[in-house]
Design a protein around this motif. Structure first.
Motif: not given
Length: 269
Positions: A65-76
């Protein structure tokens, strides 16, 4: 040793494919949230199909879950930087990640290798030479700096997630989470300007490299992975020159050479 080489190759190939992001971003209409949704949702359909074939639907845990959150923030934040800066500059700021990863890897108990102490300063020095000087801070630089910090955490969390999950499972959740979170915004404000660019966006710089990265990170020390991934800003600068006419200065060419040397040092077992 074989796994280490294959892992390093996967991370480097992932970075090479992801360097094409700017081509798709600048050929699609919309802001960073709209473009990120199109990227994630189109890639998610591909990965979901593969997961169903292989019966690899993941069980969500705190790390995933944490990985998915930071992956999304990185891409945006990275897409926002691309829309406001030269391609090479946005990629440079994203790949300041090695600076942040090393202290975190030490806290995780990894011993810092001598080659890392050589490769990181060399790579970062090369990136600095590639950076086009700016007279003042702007939104593009802020988004770029944040993308680097967030990306460092993606490396750390990906390494941890690979202890319990397959590359397809990790990619499935990263893309599925991002698509779900951004879907209300897209339904209200988004649109698709070209279905073919969307399909290409979901495949070339997303589904394939995300899976390669998730595979390779298991076999590469977390302090070395961001160095190998420096292939992306180097390739992005070449794309910026060829595709968008963003001319590289002599010092940027020298910086590119330094990055190549740092990648070679990190790649060797």
């Amino acid at each position: 040793m074989r796994h280490g080489f294959l892992g390093g190759t996967a991370v480097a190939m992932s970075a090479l494919l992801m360097s094409t992001v700017s081509i798709f971003v600048r050929n699609l209409e919309g802001n960073a949230l709209t473009i990120t949704f199109l990227r994630f949702s189109s890639a998610f359909l591909i990965i979901a199909f593969l997961c169903l074939l292989n019966k690899e639907i993941p069980k969500i845990d705190r790390t995933l879950f944490s990985l998915a959150v930071f992956n999304l923030l990185t891409v945006v934040s990275y897409i926002s930087a691309i829309q406001n800066l030269e391609v090479a500059t946005a990629a440079l700021l994203l790949y300041m990640a090695p600076v942040y990863v090393i202290p975190l890897s030490i806290l995780m108990g990894e011993k810092v290798e001598a080659k890392t102490l050589v490769a990181v300063p060399l790579g970062i020095g090369g990136l600095y030479l590639m950076l086009t000087p700016y007279a003042q801070i702007n939104f593009g630089l802020v988004f770029g700096i944040f993308s680097g910090i967030s990306y460092a955490l993606v490396f750390i969390l990906s390494k941890e997630a690979r202890k319990y999950h397959s590359p397809l499972q990790i990619t499935f959740l990263n893309l599925g989470f991002g698509s779900l979170i951004l879907s209300p915004y897209f339904l209200l404000f988004g649109s698709i300007s070209s279905i073919w660019w969307v399909v290409g966006f979901g495949t070339i710089p997303t589904a394939i490299p995300f899976t390669l990265f998730a595979y390779g990170i298991k076999y590469v020390k977390v302090q070395r992975a961001p160095i190998l991934a420096l292939v992306e800003p180097l390739s992005a600068s070449v794309i910026g020159y060829i595709y968008f006419g963003e001319v590289l200065a002599v010092k940027q060419v020298i910086g590119a050479a330094m990055i190549l040397v740092s990648v070679f040092i990190a790649w060797r077992e």
